[in-house]
Write a protein that holds these residues in place. Sequence first.
Motif, PDB file in Angstrom:
ATOM      1  N   UNK A  18      -9.593  13.363 -11.567  1.00  0.00           N
ATOM      2  CA  UNK A  18      -9.067  14.518 -12.304  1.00  0.00           C
ATOM      3  C   UNK A  18      -9.485  14.471 -13.766  1.00  0.00           C
ATOM      4  N   UNK A  19      -9.334  13.302 -14.388  1.00  0.00           N
ATOM      5  CA  UNK A  19      -9.761  13.206 -15.789  1.00  0.00           C
ATOM      6  C   UNK A  19     -11.265  13.429 -15.900  1.00  0.00           C
ATOM      7  N   UNK A  79      -5.251  10.268   6.472  1.00  0.00           N
ATOM      8  CA  UNK A  79      -5.133  11.121   5.290  1.00  0.00           C
ATOM      9  C   UNK A  79      -5.967  10.517   4.160  1.00  0.00           C
ATOM     10  N   UNK A 139      -9.716   7.663 -16.108  1.00  0.00           N
ATOM     11  CA  UNK A 139      -8.493   7.281 -15.394  1.00  0.00           C
ATOM     12  C   UNK A 139      -8.471   7.846 -13.981  1.00  0.00           C
ATOM     13  N   UNK A 174      -3.233   6.046  10.007  1.00  0.00           N
ATOM     14  CA  UNK A 174      -3.335   6.795   8.753  1.00  0.00           C
ATOM     15  C   UNK A 174      -4.616   7.610   8.750  1.00  0.00           C
ATOM     16  N   UNK A 190      -6.780  12.188   0.875  1.00  0.00           N
ATOM     17  CA  UNK A 190      -5.730  12.169  -0.159  1.00  0.00           C
ATOM     18  C   UNK A 190      -5.809  10.864  -0.931  1.00  0.00           C
ATOM     19  N   UNK A 191      -5.765   9.767  -0.199  1.00  0.00           N
ATOM     20  CA  UNK A 191      -5.960   8.467  -0.833  1.00  0.00           C
ATOM     21  C   UNK A 191      -6.258   7.459   0.264  1.00  0.00           C
ATOM     22  N   UNK A 237      -1.313   6.341 -10.546  1.00  0.00           N
ATOM     23  CA  UNK A 237      -1.676   4.954 -10.233  1.00  0.00           C
ATOM     24  C   UNK A 237      -0.378   4.187 -10.015  1.00  0.00           C
ATOM     25  N   UNK A 297       0.800  -1.211   0.000  1.00  0.00           N
ATOM     26  CA  UNK A 297       0.000   0.000   0.000  1.00  0.00           C
ATOM     27  C   UNK A 297       0.840   1.270   0.000  1.00  0.00           C
ATOM     28  N   UNK A 312     -10.050   5.692  -5.771  1.00  0.00           N
ATOM     29  CA  UNK A 312      -9.052   5.553  -4.697  1.00  0.00           C
ATOM     30  C   UNK A 312      -9.396   6.372  -3.460  1.00  0.00           C
ATOM     31  N   UNK A 313     -10.497   7.095  -3.508  1.00  0.00           N
ATOM     32  CA  UNK A 313     -10.956   7.786  -2.301  1.00  0.00           C
ATOM     33  C   UNK A 313     -11.955   6.914  -1.542  1.00  0.00           C
ATOM     34  N   UNK A 346      -6.420   3.142   1.420  1.00  0.00           N
ATOM     35  CA  UNK A 346      -5.772   1.884   1.040  1.00  0.00           C
ATOM     36  C   UNK A 346      -6.767   0.993   0.308  1.00  0.00           C
ATOM     37  N   UNK A 349      -3.608  16.842  -0.851  1.00  0.00           N
ATOM     38  CA  UNK A 349      -2.310  16.235  -1.151  1.00  0.00           C
ATOM     39  C   UNK A 349      -1.670  16.908  -2.348  1.00  0.00           C
ATOM     40  N   UNK A 350      -2.482  17.225  -3.320  1.00  0.00           N
ATOM     41  CA  UNK A 350      -1.944  17.748  -4.572  1.00  0.00           C
ATOM     42  C   UNK A 350      -1.246  19.066  -4.341  1.00  0.00           C
ATOM     43  N   UNK A 378      -6.072   3.200  -7.359  1.00  0.00           N
ATOM     44  CA  UNK A 378      -5.790   4.475  -8.016  1.00  0.00           C
ATOM     45  C   UNK A 378      -5.789   4.242  -9.522  1.00  0.00           C
ATOM     46  N   UNK A 379      -5.966   5.304 -10.281  1.00  0.00           N
ATOM     47  CA  UNK A 379      -5.948   5.180 -11.737  1.00  0.00           C
ATOM     48  C   UNK A 379      -7.296   4.861 -12.344  1.00  0.00           C
TER      49      UNK A 379
END
Lengths: 379, 384
Positions: B72-73, B7, B69, B5, B10-11, A236, A27, B201-202, B13, B324-325, B207-208
Amino acid sequence: MIYLDNSATTPPLPEVVETMASAAREWFGNPSSLHRLGMEAENALNAARAEVARLLGVKPKEIVFTSGGTEAINSALVGTALAHRHRGRHIVTTAVEHAAVLETCRFLATLGFEVTEVPPGPDGVAAVEAVQAAVREDTILVSMMHVNNETGAVQPVEALGRWLANRPKVIFHVDAVQSFGKMAVPLQGADLISVSGHKIHGPKGVGALYIREGLKWTPFVHGGGQEGGRRSGTQAVPAIVGFAAACRWWRDRRAEAWDRLNRLGRAFAQRLREKVPDCRVNSPAGGVPYIVNLSIPGFKGEVLVHALEGRGVYVSTASACSSRSAKGSHVLRAMGVPREVEEGALRFSFSPLNDVSEVEEAVDALARAVEELRPVMRR
Amino acid sequence: MAAIYLDHAATTFVLPEVRAAMEPYLGGPPGNPSSIHQFGRRAKAAVEDARDAVAALIGAPPSDVVFTSGGTEADNAALIGAALALRDRGRHIVTTAIEHHAVLHAAQWLETMGFEVSYVEPRPDGVVDAGMVARVMRSDTILVSVMWVNNETGAIQPVREAAGLARERGAIFHTDAVQAVPWLPVDVEEAGCDLLSMSAHKLHGPSGIGALYIRRGTPWMPLLRGGAQERGRRAGTENLPGVVGFGVAAARLLSKRRTGFEHAARLKAALLQAAREEFDGEIVVHSPERAVPAIVNVAFPGAAAETVLMNLDLQGIAASSGSACTSGSLQPSHVLKAMGVPDSVIRSSVRFSFSVETTMEEVETAGRAAGRIARRLRRRNSHG
């Protein structure tokens, strides 16, 4: 199962799967976060960037990760056109490009750009002279693919790059999705290069765009400013490290892989001559050995794809992306092949993970399918 | 992994069951969902199952959900796609000053393309007034974009009212629901959204991968071109494991979301109480009444946020300052700035964010640690 549709997508390598799984297990945080987890993710990202850069032969900071080849191509073209629109509005490409290039160019045309699509010769290769002749005073961008995804024709990217290297105002984009990893991508004169992960036994959902250091270019996906401000969106990380693992695999066995692809191509061609002598090969003689496009007179491609599938052999008609749209092949049409040949087109595409017996069995299966179906087709 | 954790804005697990569902699609037989052979068809079925699960999370018909993706996209595609499709009808866009940068920077890019954008400021509590949105709208306004939940403060924005006002006046309404979907019973019909962005991923997905809801019939054009995937709305070979992972995470969230909000409210109260017990000054909470309690943005006046965070990190506690960004860039938060928070208070603001998996013990430990660290720093500063 014999899988010969490697130009559509490739099965990820075991080491790629393992790398991704362990990345997801351990992770990674958000690479932009400042805490330790974020730093770890960022370190993994940087190592991956170096690996992709090494295979392409460029600097790590010139690599921007994207969601795939399509996004890389869209970003390259739109980002260049918009950044240079005040100097000129003319774009040159070829008629045999992937839809990602052609459709993006058509979109740019709706924004006021003018696009010249250079037709190929009957061999599917766009002549370098023809492209040069299309370049004008107001041309800002030339986009050419390295290897055609339907026929395997190698385009004169190297010669064009040499010529364009002396014309720094014309930005040169190379779509290297089908050559990356297998062949060296000519770097001279190239300002932008698009590559994809899942065509080289890496994961889906990841690709990269090479942006030459110092190039004037504007981002396509806007937001948090990741990737040095060139591509926003949380990276990613598992997919990216998986992509890097695939790059590593190709770098470790470059000569060996190329050798295997050549052997596969030769074995396939020879068996084809023996078993299916009336087939027409649409790929040019000088094309890459790993993509073979052929037609069998009197047969529709789709019929043979299904007949082969029934025999455990997986191939495709044209490119996967357009195969559902039933519009046929713009590449073969541009080459001027008769309609019947276009409708009959089958694409066999190999990977170094295939072996000679597989491609030979595939030809045998094709021969049997043709034999059995011929009476039906003739009716 | 950090011991604690906090955060998650931001993301998050990836849940073990999500990972397990993805694994067969990481390797296995190659499936390009656009290929007509058997593996292609099987891949296509997996994509459609995931689409159903994601659509259920926002009350949308599955056919109106397009995979992207990421968030953001999705935001970029929403704004740019709607603006370009409607550019002959008008060139004015309304959004807010507290949007995520994916919306703000896409809007700024549209400005370079000849569009005009109005950025509505929030009230001091971080909530945008829907009436203000209506007031800046003009006859040539084609698009209104208001986020559902702010990623830095958790403030819930009046999306339904803003959507109603926007659509009444003939504009398309988009909402960035990346932070809302994990916590609120989002319903595109009830809210009246034309476009809605979300991210996997939130919500404990990979992610992705993300999605854009596009109401059928909405004037819109694709951002990514070159292939008929996603019914012509998003070109590019589908990220099959990502899509599958998103689907499993969505299905699981659907059953947990109802109790998740209350759980987060208890966590927020506990964290604040623990911090107050240790910190000897007045803690400033940057979240209004109407907020998602999973995002707790607080200032410990007199203690620099970066130092607090570094000390927390050393104790194995991950939190952040702002998103995070932007935290990577160390820019002061544009959200808190827009709320009129003084710079000195912004510089001492820390964001803790939870997931449904966060425990009471974790937030109590983190709250105490943050309060203690801040107290020490404040004393050191006032003495020296």
